[in-house]
Scaffold this active site. Structure first.
Site, PDB file in Angstrom:
ATOM      1  N   GLY A   1       0.854  -1.182   0.000  1.00  0.00           N
ATOM      2  CA  GLY A   1       0.000   0.000   0.000  1.00  0.00           C
ATOM      3  C   GLY A   1       0.890   1.231   0.000  1.00  0.00           C
ATOM      4  O   GLY A   1       1.820   1.329   0.804  1.00  0.00           O
TER       5      GLY A   1
ATOM      6  N   GLY B   1      16.987   9.206 -11.299  1.00  0.00           N
ATOM      7  CA  GLY B   1      16.899   9.999 -10.081  1.00  0.00           C
ATOM      8  C   GLY B   1      15.632  10.808 -10.020  1.00  0.00           C
ATOM      9  O   GLY B   1      14.529  10.281 -10.203  1.00  0.00           O
TER      10      GLY B   1
ATOM     11  N   GLY C   1       9.090   4.312  -5.568  1.00  0.00           N
ATOM     12  CA  GLY C   1       8.492   5.635  -5.402  1.00  0.00           C
ATOM     13  C   GLY C   1       8.069   5.898  -3.973  1.00  0.00           C
ATOM     14  O   GLY C   1       8.201   7.025  -3.463  1.00  0.00           O
ATOM     15  N   ASP C   2       7.581   4.865  -3.314  1.00  0.00           N
ATOM     16  CA  ASP C   2       7.191   5.009  -1.907  1.00  0.00           C
ATOM     17  C   ASP C   2       8.415   5.236  -1.031  1.00  0.00           C
ATOM     18  O   ASP C   2       8.380   6.041  -0.089  1.00  0.00           O
ATOM     19  CB  ASP C   2       6.436   3.765  -1.436  1.00  0.00           C
ATOM     20  CG  ASP C   2       5.151   3.547  -2.208  1.00  0.00           C
ATOM     21  OD1 ASP C   2       4.568   4.538  -2.687  1.00  0.00           O
ATOM     22  OD2 ASP C   2       4.739   2.376  -2.352  1.00  0.00           O
TER      23      ASP C   2
ATOM     24  N   GLY D   1      10.467  -6.978  -2.529  1.00  0.00           N
ATOM     25  CA  GLY D   1       9.384  -6.541  -1.663  1.00  0.00           C
ATOM     26  C   GLY D   1       9.240  -5.030  -1.621  1.00  0.00           C
ATOM     27  O   GLY D   1       9.950  -4.285  -2.308  1.00  0.00           O
TER      28      GLY D   1
END
Length: 306
Positions: free
Chosen positions: A39, A225, A252-253, A288
């Site tokens: 999520g 980057g 991105g998270d 992961g």
């Protein structure tokens, strides 16, 4: 005191690794399967907490095995859960296909009960949002809840980050609530109508996002980057060479969580983008999403190498 508050969704990631994606009606053999926490909002909260900043996560969960996974994940990462649990729906889940040769991914998200997060849920957490140094959200929960949370944060002088993922049409004026908007190339194109394949094109998209109301744009560029664009300042921050890429899911998270943590500590925006790039560069060397988020010490060591 440095504090990051994140609004978002937890889902259990079901990740399938194979040489290619199956065609419609086709069954293929996979190479590996993994079940783990995910999520976008939850991942970003885990990344910020692992980076050593006090982090709170606002969301909804069901009462099921995936909810237990969420609570354990946050406990291990040091995230304080500001969540309600409900019997009338399920905790979210995501299907993730990972292309074995490249580590690239395609994802389907079903947010479950977190898809019912409402402005009333946000009002109940208003004091927590006002107490933050940085507030961050994405677009996996309902738009009206995200808008209300940004309004509360902005009116209280809290720095605001909108990660506009997954890509969606934004309500008029939403970007005016954002100190930083952090799309990737695809999301930047969806928001601006401008293709982003080069640094020059990223700068043009950044300028368009500023014209739409954002105070600053940070466009993440994968292995290139990120580009920070604000007013007359446009700075390219390269990614770090940390070894072979195992999986880009959650990169991105990782960036957004690291970026938020750095801003909360008082780093200037360009230094915070560099911190986010370091966080993401480490994460892609591991499989992961939440489990791939690096520690504060690992990020510091990479930054010290230059």
């Amino acid at each position: 005191m440095s504090k990051v508050v994140v609004l978002g969704v937890f889902v259990a990631d079901t990740a399938y690794r194979a040489a290619r994606a199956p065609r419609m009606g086709e069954t293929i053999m996979g190479e590996n399967f993994a079940l783990g926490p995910g999520g976008k909002g939850s991942n970003q909260a885990v990344a910020a907490a692992r980076a050593g900043v006090e982090t709170h996560f606002i969301s909804r969960l069901g009462r099921d095995t995936f909810a237990d996974m969420a609570l354990q994940t946050w406990k291990e990462a040091g995230v304080t859960a500001a969540v309600t649990q409900h019997n009338d729906s399920y905790t979210g889940a995501a299907y993730i296909f990972v292309e074995a040769g490249t580590g690239d991914n395609a994802i389907i998200v079903c947010p479950g009960v977190a898809g019912q997060i409402s402005p009333a849920d946000i009002e109940a957490r208003a004091d927590l949002i006002r107490s933050a140094s940085v507030f961050a959200t994405q677009l996996e929960q309902p738009m009206d809840a995200a808008c209300r949370a940004l309004e509360i944060a902005r009116s209280s002088g809290v720095q605001t980050i909108l990660n506009p993922a997954p890509a969606a049409d934004l309500p008029d004026g939403m970007l005016t609530l954002c100190d930083y908007v952090t799309p990737n190339e695809t999301e930047a194109e969806a928001l601006t109508g401008l293709a982003v394949t080069t640094l020059e094109e990223a700068a043009l998209a950044g300028q368009k996002l500023l014209a739409m109301g954002a105070k600053a744009a940070v466009i993440t560029l994968g292995e290139k980057g990120a580009l920070y664009h604000a007013g007359s300042q446009s700075v390219h921050v390269p990614a770090f060479n940390t070894g072979p890429v195992k999986e880009t899911t959650g990169a991105g998270d990782a960036f957004n969580g690291g970026f938020a943590a750095a801003l909360a500590r008082g780093l200037d925006p360009v230094s915070a983008v560099r911190y986010g790039c370091a966080t993401a560069s480490i994460s892609v060397t591991r499989p992961g999403t939440a489990p791939a988020m690096p520690s504060e010490a690992e990020i510091a060591a990479l930054l010290a190498e230059g």
